[in-house]
Scaffold this motif. Structure first.
Motif, PDB file in Angstrom:
ATOM      1  N   PRO A  13      54.124  53.811 112.941  1.00 21.39           N
ATOM      2  CA  PRO A  13      54.319  54.046 111.508  1.00 21.39           C
ATOM      3  C   PRO A  13      53.281  53.285 110.697  1.00 21.39           C
ATOM      4  CG  PRO A  13      55.986  52.525 112.335  1.00 21.39           C
ATOM      5  CD  PRO A  13      55.221  53.019 113.526  1.00 21.39           C
ATOM      6  N   ILE A  14      53.053  53.740 109.487  1.00 20.12           N
ATOM      7  CA  ILE A  14      52.136  53.082 108.553  1.00 20.12           C
ATOM      8  C   ILE A  14      52.933  52.684 107.319  1.00 20.12           C
ATOM      9  CG2 ILE A  14      50.114  53.371 107.070  1.00 20.12           C
ATOM     10  CD1 ILE A  14      49.036  55.387 109.041  1.00 20.12           C
ATOM     11  N   ILE A  15      52.745  51.464 106.871  1.00 23.63           N
ATOM     12  CA  ILE A  15      53.426  50.976 105.674  1.00 23.63           C
ATOM     13  C   ILE A  15      52.463  51.044 104.494  1.00 23.63           C
ATOM     14  CG2 ILE A  15      54.566  49.006 104.579  1.00 23.63           C
ATOM     15  CD1 ILE A  15      55.378  48.079 107.379  1.00 23.63           C
ATOM     16  N   LEU A  16      52.867  51.735 103.438  1.00 21.37           N
ATOM     17  CA  LEU A  16      52.080  51.821 102.210  1.00 21.37           C
ATOM     18  C   LEU A  16      52.794  51.022 101.127  1.00 21.37           C
ATOM     19  CD1 LEU A  16      51.085  55.611 102.156  1.00 21.37           C
ATOM     20  CD2 LEU A  16      49.954  53.692 103.298  1.00 21.37           C
TER      21      LEU A  16
ATOM     22  N   LYS B 202      55.928  59.481  82.786  1.00 17.42           N
ATOM     23  CA  LYS B 202      55.008  59.899  81.727  1.00 17.42           C
ATOM     24  C   LYS B 202      53.672  59.151  81.819  1.00 17.42           C
ATOM     25  CE  LYS B 202      58.631  61.195  78.442  1.00 17.42           C
ATOM     26  NZ  LYS B 202      59.215  60.967  77.098  1.00 17.42           N
ATOM     27  N   THR B 203      53.683  58.010  82.475  1.00 15.05           N
ATOM     28  CA  THR B 203      52.452  57.230  82.635  1.00 15.05           C
ATOM     29  C   THR B 203      51.547  57.897  83.657  1.00 15.05           C
ATOM     30  OG1 THR B 203      53.690  55.199  82.187  1.00 15.05           O
ATOM     31  CG2 THR B 203      51.508  54.963  83.204  1.00 15.05           C
ATOM     32  N   GLN B 204      50.274  58.056  83.328  1.00 11.84           N
ATOM     33  CA  GLN B 204      49.320  58.627  84.274  1.00 11.84           C
ATOM     34  C   GLN B 204      48.987  57.586  85.350  1.00 11.84           C
ATOM     35  OE1 GLN B 204      48.090  61.706  84.697  1.00 11.84           O
ATOM     36  NE2 GLN B 204      47.075  60.891  86.521  1.00 11.84           N
ATOM     37  N   LEU B 205      49.248  57.947  86.599  1.00 12.49           N
ATOM     38  CA  LEU B 205      49.011  57.022  87.699  1.00 12.49           C
ATOM     39  C   LEU B 205      47.520  56.828  87.935  1.00 12.49           C
ATOM     40  CD1 LEU B 205      50.063  55.331  90.105  1.00 12.49           C
ATOM     41  CD2 LEU B 205      50.007  57.442  91.464  1.00 12.49           C
ATOM     42  N   LYS B 206      47.121  55.570  88.067  1.00 12.62           N
ATOM     43  CA  LYS B 206      45.735  55.231  88.393  1.00 12.62           C
ATOM     44  C   LYS B 206      45.729  54.264  89.590  1.00 12.62           C
ATOM     45  CE  LYS B 206      44.026  55.754  83.651  1.00 12.62           C
ATOM     46  NZ  LYS B 206      43.340  55.076  82.520  1.00 12.62           N
ATOM     47  N   VAL B 207      44.954  54.615  90.594  1.00 16.82           N
ATOM     48  CA  VAL B 207      44.839  53.776  91.788  1.00 16.82           C
ATOM     49  C   VAL B 207      43.537  52.993  91.694  1.00 16.82           C
ATOM     50  CG1 VAL B 207      44.869  53.706  94.299  1.00 16.82           C
ATOM     51  CG2 VAL B 207      46.081  55.534  93.095  1.00 16.82           C
ATOM     52  N   LYS B 208      43.646  51.662  91.652  1.00 13.09           N
ATOM     53  CA  LYS B 208      42.477  50.812  91.452  1.00 13.09           C
ATOM     54  C   LYS B 208      41.689  50.609  92.754  1.00 13.09           C
ATOM     55  CE  LYS B 208      43.828  50.057  87.198  1.00 13.09           C
ATOM     56  NZ  LYS B 208      43.094  50.578  86.031  1.00 13.09           N
ATOM     57  N   TYR B 209      42.364  50.071  93.770  1.00 11.13           N
ATOM     58  CA  TYR B 209      41.696  49.863  95.052  1.00 11.13           C
ATOM     59  C   TYR B 209      42.762  49.665  96.134  1.00 11.13           C
ATOM     60  CZ  TYR B 209      42.491  44.808  94.386  1.00 11.13           C
ATOM     61  OH  TYR B 209      43.050  43.582  94.188  1.00 11.13           O
ATOM     62  N   VAL B 210      42.309  49.569  97.378  1.00  9.22           N
ATOM     63  CA  VAL B 210      43.208  49.435  98.519  1.00  9.22           C
ATOM     64  C   VAL B 210      42.623  48.431  99.503  1.00  9.22           C
ATOM     65  CG1 VAL B 210      42.097  51.372  99.722  1.00  9.22           C
ATOM     66  CG2 VAL B 210      44.407  50.693 100.382  1.00  9.22           C
ATOM     67  N   THR B 211      43.504  47.724 100.196  1.00 10.32           N
ATOM     68  CA  THR B 211      43.079  46.815 101.259  1.00 10.32           C
ATOM     69  C   THR B 211      44.160  46.790 102.334  1.00 10.32           C
ATOM     70  OG1 THR B 211      42.315  44.569 101.751  1.00 10.32           O
ATOM     71  CG2 THR B 211      44.129  44.763 100.203  1.00 10.32           C
ATOM     72  N   GLN B 212      43.774  46.533 103.569  1.00  8.94           N
ATOM     73  CA  GLN B 212      44.750  46.429 104.645  1.00  8.94           C
ATOM     74  C   GLN B 212      45.266  45.006 104.693  1.00  8.94           C
ATOM     75  OE1 GLN B 212      43.484  47.855 108.482  1.00  8.94           O
ATOM     76  NE2 GLN B 212      45.421  47.375 109.490  1.00  8.94           N
ATOM     77  N   THR B 213      46.583  44.863 104.590  1.00 10.81           N
ATOM     78  CA  THR B 213      47.190  43.535 104.516  1.00 10.81           C
ATOM     79  C   THR B 213      48.032  43.190 105.733  1.00 10.81           C
ATOM     80  OG1 THR B 213      48.979  44.551 103.226  1.00 10.81           O
ATOM     81  CG2 THR B 213      47.228  43.437 102.000  1.00 10.81           C
ATOM     82  N   GLY B 214      48.002  44.024 106.775  1.00  6.98           N
ATOM     83  CA  GLY B 214      48.784  43.698 107.960  1.00  6.98           C
ATOM     84  C   GLY B 214      48.519  44.639 109.122  1.00  6.98           C
TER      85      GLY B 214
ATOM     86  N   PRO C 200      50.447  48.751 111.037  1.00  5.54           N
ATOM     87  CA  PRO C 200      49.423  48.693 109.994  1.00  5.54           C
ATOM     88  C   PRO C 200      50.050  48.782 108.600  1.00  5.54           C
ATOM     89  CG  PRO C 200      48.826  50.270 111.716  1.00  5.54           C
ATOM     90  CD  PRO C 200      50.246  49.889 111.961  1.00  5.54           C
ATOM     91  N   LYS C 201      49.588  47.910 107.701  1.00  3.66           N
ATOM     92  CA  LYS C 201      50.115  47.884 106.342  1.00  3.66           C
ATOM     93  C   LYS C 201      48.958  47.917 105.359  1.00  3.66           C
ATOM     94  CE  LYS C 201      52.974  45.122 103.184  1.00  3.66           C
ATOM     95  NZ  LYS C 201      53.792  43.897 103.033  1.00  3.66           N
ATOM     96  N   PHE C 202      49.064  48.797 104.367  1.00  4.39           N
ATOM     97  CA  PHE C 202      48.011  48.959 103.370  1.00  4.39           C
ATOM     98  C   PHE C 202      48.607  48.742 101.984  1.00  4.39           C
ATOM     99  CE2 PHE C 202      46.853  51.446 107.045  1.00  4.39           C
ATOM    100  CZ  PHE C 202      45.523  51.117 107.239  1.00  4.39           C
ATOM    101  N   SER C 203      47.940  47.914 101.197  1.00  2.84           N
ATOM    102  CA  SER C 203      48.368  47.640  99.821  1.00  2.84           C
ATOM    103  C   SER C 203      47.466  48.389  98.850  1.00  2.84           C
ATOM    104  CB  SER C 203      48.323  46.136  99.536  1.00  2.84           C
ATOM    105  OG  SER C 203      49.271  45.445 100.332  1.00  2.84           O
TER     106      SER C 203
END
Length: 487
Positions: free
Chosen positions: A473-476, A423-435, A439-442
């Motif tokens: 593969p890519i890790i999110l 029920k919570t509206q998803l909001k994406v604040k920002y992203v950065t590559q952490t590995g 490749p890993k993206f947070s």
């Protein structure tokens, strides 16, 4: 790097000693004689020297099949190429005919002045005893006998010290700090697939010599076999793994269960995994399970359809059979040689297209993985493997600056606002590559539980469209940001 070979009759404690000296279980240990079939390689890290340790299959006086003959040939090759030899003898048993045969082989096969260390294994309750005089009777060494309990790690330090002293006497260069950098530069490639998919043949072809026993009998390889090869001055470590069959078809032997676990462990320490599929059989459910394990391990993936020479032969046989049928029914309709070759090429191309479609339908989660067609016996497509590995390695090391990633995120969110699974509206604040590797993206969001799998897939697809990441593969990673920190 100097080489130390462990030899002995079956079930003399060779693999237990091998694992003890390495500090990890690379070779399968079992009370069943003949468990080790291929040579197993590992690097021992010493104080002054690192050396390659080779565990060989047990030498026996009776050779009943091709596998045992190959085991003996590999052991004899290891003897000829070793700088030090450990001859393992079970201290609890009297000398056998096999051990007298091995001592004769040592006298004939090993180069002059190559030292032989007699290692009395399984000496948990034994010290220097009456057996020593019997062992000296073999006539292959005048050195002290090493009484070792590999399980209890007793006597192994003395064995290693004597080995390093011998390597120093033979003027091998002591290791330097640069050796660690070289080790880290090696790209590790696991060769994985069902039994008899052509893995060992590929390893031998890439290495340019007989490293792994090749047999039409499925399940010949049981251990992981590590071999370092050079391609255009770059080192690659190839790991040939045991074929994993369906659990329902696996017997309950401890050996086969260990082989399965060892294969999964090989994936965990590999940079790239090759999924070998027999082109004549196509993709099975077991191949899908293996592919999923590769992704879970974070490996780059290459899908290879092997035995392409047999595919071409099958296509040729079918066309030639059709020609013979025409000769009988309508002699005037027989095709000329050029037309026959066109039909063969068309038949092979048709199967190639079918296998590509099968890969898309049965391995949709690997739509980013390259697909190659290979004949290891004919050495067709071999160079394509190393070129593809290099390209994937670069993709796995790709690093995207954070400002650029957030511009990317703003753009994709404007095209496709995130859907929520709560029920919570998803909001994406920002992203950065952490590995990297893989490749890993947070992604920092207000509620990680609200992220729908379709939105994850959308983000991954857009990342690949813009930045590539071909073959890996890519890790999110979805992280909480803001007031909902507990989630």
């Amino acid at each position: 790097m100097p080489t130390v070979a462990i030899i002995g009759r079956p079930n003399a404690g060779k693999s237990t000693l091998f694992n003890s000296l390495l500090g990890e279980r690379l070779a399968i240990e079992s009370d069943t004689p003949g468990t080790t079939r291929d040579r197993v390689f590992g690097t021992v890290i010493g104080e002054r020297f690192d050396f390659l340790l080779v565990d060989t299959g047990g030498l026996t006086t009776e050779i009943s099949d091709d596998i045992e003959e190959n085991m003996r040939a590999q052991a004899e090759e290891s003897i000829a190429g070793a700088d030090v030899i450990y001859f393992c003898i079970d201290v609890r048993q009297p000398l056998t005919a096999e051990e007298w045969t091995i001592s004769e082989i040592l006298r004939k096969r090993k180069p002059k002045n190559i030292p032989v260390f007699l290692v009395a294994t399984k000496a948990e309750k034994t010290s220097a005893n009456e057996a020593a005089s019997e062992f000296y009777g073999l006539g292959i060494t005048d050195r002290d006998i090493f009484f070792v309990s590999a399980k209890e790690r007793r006597g192994t330090n003395e064995l290693l010290d004597a080995t390093e002293d011998e390597l120093a006497r033979r003027s091998f260069p002591e290791k330097s700090e640069d050796d660690t950098e070289v080790e880290n530069a090696v790209t590790r490639i696991a060769i994985v697939g069902r039994p008899n998919a052509g893995k060992s043949t590929l390893l031998n072809t890439l290495a340019g010599k007989e490293i792994s026993i090749v047999s039409e009998k499925a399940g010949t390889t049981r251990d992981n076999i590590d071999t370092t090869v050079m391609f255009e001055k770059e080192p690659f470590m190839l790991i040939d793994t045991a074929g994993i069959r369906k659990k329902s078809r696996m017997n309950e032997e401890q050996i086969e269960r260990f082989s399965r676990l060892r294969t999964l462990g090989a994936l965990a320490r590999s940079d790239i995994a090759i999924l070998m599929i027999d082109a004549n059989e196509g993709i099975s459910h077991q191949d899908q399970i293996l592919a999923d394990a590769m992704v879970e391990a974070g490996c780059g993936v290459i899908v290879i359809f092997s035995k392409w020479d047999l595919v071409r032969k099958k296509g040729r046989d079918e066309v030639e059979a059709d020609q013979k049928s025409k000769e009988i029914m309508r002699p005037d309709a027989v095709d000329d040689e050029k037309e026959v070759e066109k039909k063969i090429s068309k038949s092979v191309a048709s199967l190639r297209s079918y296998l590509l479609r099968q890969a898309q339908s049965k391995l949709p989660f690997l739509n980013w993985a390259p697909v190659l067609f290979l004949s290891a016996i004919e050495k067709r497509g071999i160079h394509d493997i190393f070129k593809t590995v290099r390209e994937i390695k670069l993709e796995r090391q790709r690093k995207i600056p954070t400002p650029e990633l957030n511009d990317f995120l703003e753009h994709v969110l404007s095209l496709h606002p995130p859907a929520s699974r709560t029920k919570t509206q998803l909001k994406v604040k920002y992203v950065t590559q952490t590995g990297t590797n893989p490749p890993k993206f947070s992604f920092f969001v207000n509620d990680p539980d609200a992220v729908h799998f379709s939105f994850r897939r959308f983000l991954e697809n857009r990342l690949r469209e813009v930045y590539g990441f071909w073959g890996t593969p890519i890790i999110l990673d979805m992280r909480a940001k803001g007031g909902n920190r507990r989630k």
